[in-house]
Every structure is written in C-alpha cells, then in structure tokens.
Design a protein around this motif. Structure first.
Motif, PDB file in Angstrom:
ATOM      1  N   LEU A 143     -18.239   9.674   5.509  1.00  0.00           N
ATOM      2  CA  LEU A 143     -17.066   8.752   6.267  1.00  0.00           C
ATOM      3  C   LEU A 143     -16.871   7.729   6.654  1.00  0.00           C
ATOM      4  O   LEU A 143     -15.797   6.985   5.928  1.00  0.00           O
ATOM      5  N   LYS A 144     -18.507   7.712   6.603  1.00  0.00           N
ATOM      6  CA  LYS A 144     -18.327   5.631   6.400  1.00  0.00           C
ATOM      7  C   LYS A 144     -17.902   5.698   5.431  1.00  0.00           C
ATOM      8  O   LYS A 144     -17.555   4.073   4.713  1.00  0.00           O
ATOM      9  N   VAL A 145     -17.996   5.841   4.091  1.00  0.00           N
ATOM     10  CA  VAL A 145     -17.781   5.954   2.687  1.00  0.00           C
ATOM     11  C   VAL A 145     -15.614   5.197   2.454  1.00  0.00           C
ATOM     12  O   VAL A 145     -15.684   4.546   1.601  1.00  0.00           O
ATOM     13  N   ILE A 146     -15.505   6.393   3.150  1.00  0.00           N
ATOM     14  CA  ILE A 146     -13.968   6.843   2.545  1.00  0.00           C
ATOM     15  C   ILE A 146     -13.160   5.945   3.887  1.00  0.00           C
ATOM     16  O   ILE A 146     -12.399   4.955   3.791  1.00  0.00           O
ATOM     17  N   GLN A 147     -14.012   5.907   5.280  1.00  0.00           N
ATOM     18  CA  GLN A 147     -13.385   4.492   5.734  1.00  0.00           C
ATOM     19  C   GLN A 147     -13.150   3.018   5.588  1.00  0.00           C
ATOM     20  O   GLN A 147     -12.324   2.470   5.379  1.00  0.00           O
ATOM     21  N   MET A 148     -14.363   2.852   4.274  1.00  0.00           N
ATOM     22  CA  MET A 148     -14.106   1.740   3.791  1.00  0.00           C
ATOM     23  C   MET A 148     -13.762   1.464   2.407  1.00  0.00           C
ATOM     24  O   MET A 148     -13.574   0.237   2.829  1.00  0.00           O
ATOM     25  N   THR A 149     -13.514   2.497   1.787  1.00  0.00           N
ATOM     26  CA  THR A 149     -12.687   2.419   0.432  1.00  0.00           C
ATOM     27  C   THR A 149     -11.157   2.532   1.206  1.00  0.00           C
ATOM     28  O   THR A 149     -11.026   1.251   1.119  1.00  0.00           O
ATOM     29  N   GLU A 150     -10.741   3.165   2.626  1.00  0.00           N
ATOM     30  CA  GLU A 150      -9.243   2.681   2.848  1.00  0.00           C
ATOM     31  C   GLU A 150      -8.852   1.214   3.126  1.00  0.00           C
ATOM     32  O   GLU A 150      -7.503   0.868   3.039  1.00  0.00           O
ATOM     33  N   LYS A 151     -10.042   1.179   4.260  1.00  0.00           N
ATOM     34  CA  LYS A 151      -9.593  -0.832   4.144  1.00  0.00           C
ATOM     35  C   LYS A 151      -9.668  -0.994   3.657  1.00  0.00           C
ATOM     36  O   LYS A 151      -8.617  -2.503   3.772  1.00  0.00           O
ATOM     37  N   TYR A 152     -10.739  -1.304   3.023  1.00  0.00           N
ATOM     38  CA  TYR A 152     -10.595  -1.785   1.346  1.00  0.00           C
ATOM     39  C   TYR A 152      -8.833  -2.015   0.427  1.00  0.00           C
ATOM     40  O   TYR A 152      -8.661  -2.812   0.152  1.00  0.00           O
ATOM     41  N   GLU A 153      -8.906  -0.819   0.135  1.00  0.00           N
ATOM     42  CA  GLU A 153      -7.508  -0.193  -0.172  1.00  0.00           C
ATOM     43  C   GLU A 153      -5.836  -1.498   0.219  1.00  0.00           C
ATOM     44  O   GLU A 153      -5.727  -1.484  -0.271  1.00  0.00           O
ATOM     45  N   LEU A 154      -5.933  -0.716   1.723  1.00  0.00           N
ATOM     46  CA  LEU A 154      -5.203  -1.408   2.685  1.00  0.00           C
ATOM     47  C   LEU A 154      -5.218  -2.775   2.276  1.00  0.00           C
ATOM     48  O   LEU A 154      -3.760  -4.208   2.675  1.00  0.00           O
ATOM     49  N   ALA A 155      -6.238  -3.470   2.442  1.00  0.00           N
ATOM     50  CA  ALA A 155      -6.615  -5.277   2.688  1.00  0.00           C
ATOM     51  C   ALA A 155      -5.630  -5.663   1.324  1.00  0.00           C
ATOM     52  O   ALA A 155      -5.194  -6.774   1.494  1.00  0.00           O
ATOM     53  N   GLN A 156      -6.182  -4.734   0.085  1.00  0.00           N
ATOM     54  CA  GLN A 156      -5.852  -5.531  -1.324  1.00  0.00           C
ATOM     55  C   GLN A 156      -4.285  -5.620  -1.459  1.00  0.00           C
ATOM     56  O   GLN A 156      -3.569  -5.852  -1.511  1.00  0.00           O
ATOM     57  N   LEU A 157      -3.626  -4.397  -1.086  1.00  0.00           N
ATOM     58  CA  LEU A 157      -2.376  -4.045  -1.051  1.00  0.00           C
ATOM     59  C   LEU A 157      -1.916  -5.250  -0.263  1.00  0.00           C
ATOM     60  O   LEU A 157      -0.496  -5.252  -0.640  1.00  0.00           O
ATOM     61  N   LYS A 158      -2.259  -5.485   0.746  1.00  0.00           N
ATOM     62  CA  LYS A 158      -1.758  -6.215   1.791  1.00  0.00           C
ATOM     63  C   LYS A 158      -1.788  -7.785   1.243  1.00  0.00           C
ATOM     64  O   LYS A 158      -0.383  -8.948   1.356  1.00  0.00           O
ATOM     65  N   ALA A 159      -3.244  -8.175   0.249  1.00  0.00           N
ATOM     66  CA  ALA A 159      -3.241  -9.491   0.357  1.00  0.00           C
ATOM     67  C   ALA A 159      -2.557  -9.225  -1.355  1.00  0.00           C
ATOM     68  O   ALA A 159      -1.469 -10.410  -1.245  1.00  0.00           O
ATOM     69  N   ILE A 160      -1.833  -8.458  -1.717  1.00  0.00           N
ATOM     70  CA  ILE A 160      -1.256  -8.130  -2.886  1.00  0.00           C
ATOM     71  C   ILE A 160       0.486  -8.890  -2.288  1.00  0.00           C
ATOM     72  O   ILE A 160       1.492  -9.053  -3.018  1.00  0.00           O
ATOM     73  N   ASP A 161       0.729  -8.301  -1.405  1.00  0.00           N
ATOM     74  CA  ASP A 161       1.476  -8.677  -0.767  1.00  0.00           C
ATOM     75  C   ASP A 161       2.152  -9.770  -0.709  1.00  0.00           C
ATOM     76  O   ASP A 161       3.099 -10.419  -0.760  1.00  0.00           O
ATOM     77  N   ASN A 162       1.083 -10.059   0.554  1.00  0.00           N
ATOM     78  CA  ASN A 162       1.156 -12.282   0.880  1.00  0.00           C
ATOM     79  C   ASN A 162       1.356 -12.688  -0.362  1.00  0.00           C
ATOM     80  O   ASN A 162       2.113 -14.239   0.018  1.00  0.00           O
ATOM     81  N   LEU A 163       0.758 -12.638  -1.821  1.00  0.00           N
ATOM     82  CA  LEU A 163       0.492 -13.578  -2.511  1.00  0.00           C
ATOM     83  C   LEU A 163       2.350 -13.526  -3.754  1.00  0.00           C
ATOM     84  O   LEU A 163       2.368 -14.129  -3.838  1.00  0.00           O
ATOM     85  N   LYS A 164       2.965 -12.100  -3.097  1.00  0.00           N
ATOM     86  CA  LYS A 164       3.941 -11.981  -3.543  1.00  0.00           C
ATOM     87  C   LYS A 164       4.974 -12.850  -3.452  1.00  0.00           C
ATOM     88  O   LYS A 164       5.642 -13.414  -3.559  1.00  0.00           O
ATOM     89  N   LYS A 165       5.163 -13.129  -1.257  1.00  0.00           N
ATOM     90  CA  LYS A 165       6.007 -13.217  -0.971  1.00  0.00           C
ATOM     91  C   LYS A 165       5.700 -15.123  -0.360  1.00  0.00           C
ATOM     92  O   LYS A 165       6.745 -15.511  -0.810  1.00  0.00           O
ATOM     93  N   GLY A 166       4.048 -15.413  -0.933  1.00  0.00           N
ATOM     94  CA  GLY A 166       4.546 -16.821  -1.121  1.00  0.00           C
ATOM     95  C   GLY A 166       3.720 -17.484   0.299  1.00  0.00           C
ATOM     96  O   GLY A 166       3.903 -16.834   1.470  1.00  0.00           O
ATOM     97  N   PHE A 167       3.380 -18.282   0.338  1.00  0.00           N
ATOM     98  CA  PHE A 167       2.976 -18.983   1.667  1.00  0.00           C
ATOM     99  C   PHE A 167       4.116 -20.179   1.091  1.00  0.00           C
ATOM    100  O   PHE A 167       3.814 -21.225   0.591  1.00  0.00           O
ATOM    101  N   HIS A 168       4.263 -20.662   3.079  1.00  0.00           N
ATOM    102  CA  HIS A 168       4.452 -21.783   3.879  1.00  0.00           C
ATOM    103  C   HIS A 168       3.746 -22.691   3.849  1.00  0.00           C
ATOM    104  O   HIS A 168       2.982 -22.550   4.857  1.00  0.00           O
TER     105      HIS A 168
END
Length: 77
Positions: free
Chosen positions: A37-62
């Motif tokens: 369960l811990k491994v699955i939760q960590m993997t899901e959190k990592y994948e979510l953070a990765q998607l969020k980071a990619i989205d932020n990079l696509k939007k750019g930063f002011h």
C-alpha cells in the motif's frame, strides 16, 4: 475484497519476516499488504506531482517585471 496470492520467498527471508511481524504484532501477510500500500501510494503521489510539474512547465511562470524597454529608450540622448 481480499484475495489470496502465492509467493515464492526464500526460507531465511520468511524466518526473519516472521520475527519482524511478531514484533509489530501483525502477520507477514499484513506486513506485506501494508508495505505494498505504501509503495502504491508513493507511486501515485509521484505520478501526480510529475503531471502537475509538466503542466506548470507548459503554462510557464511569470517572474515579475514588465515589458523590456528598447535600446533607444534606455539610451536616449
């Protein structure tokens, strides 16, 4: 719903796992379930953070600031 699975694990590893499980007042099955369960939760959190980071990079930063003045505006005589 729980389901049984069959695992092939080294006898010495099982022996050590039984001792650890006993100290934790659980079973090897419970211990494995908890760790999976811990491994699955960590993997899901990592994948979510990765998607969020990619989205932020696509939007750019002011990063503040405004328009850049032209060279002529900076060097008026």
């Amino acid at each position: 719903m729980k389901q049984n699975i069959t695992l092939s694990i080294d006898k010495e590893l099982i022996k050590k796992a039984r001792i650890i499980a006993a100290h934790r007042q659980t079973s090897i099955s419970g211990m494995l379930s908890s760790e999976l369960l811990k491994v699955i939760q960590m993997t899901e959190k990592y994948e979510l953070a990765q998607l969020k980071a990619i989205d932020n990079l696509k939007k750019g930063f002011h990063l503040g600031g405004g328009t850049i003045p032209s060279r002529e505006d900076l060097h008026e005589r």
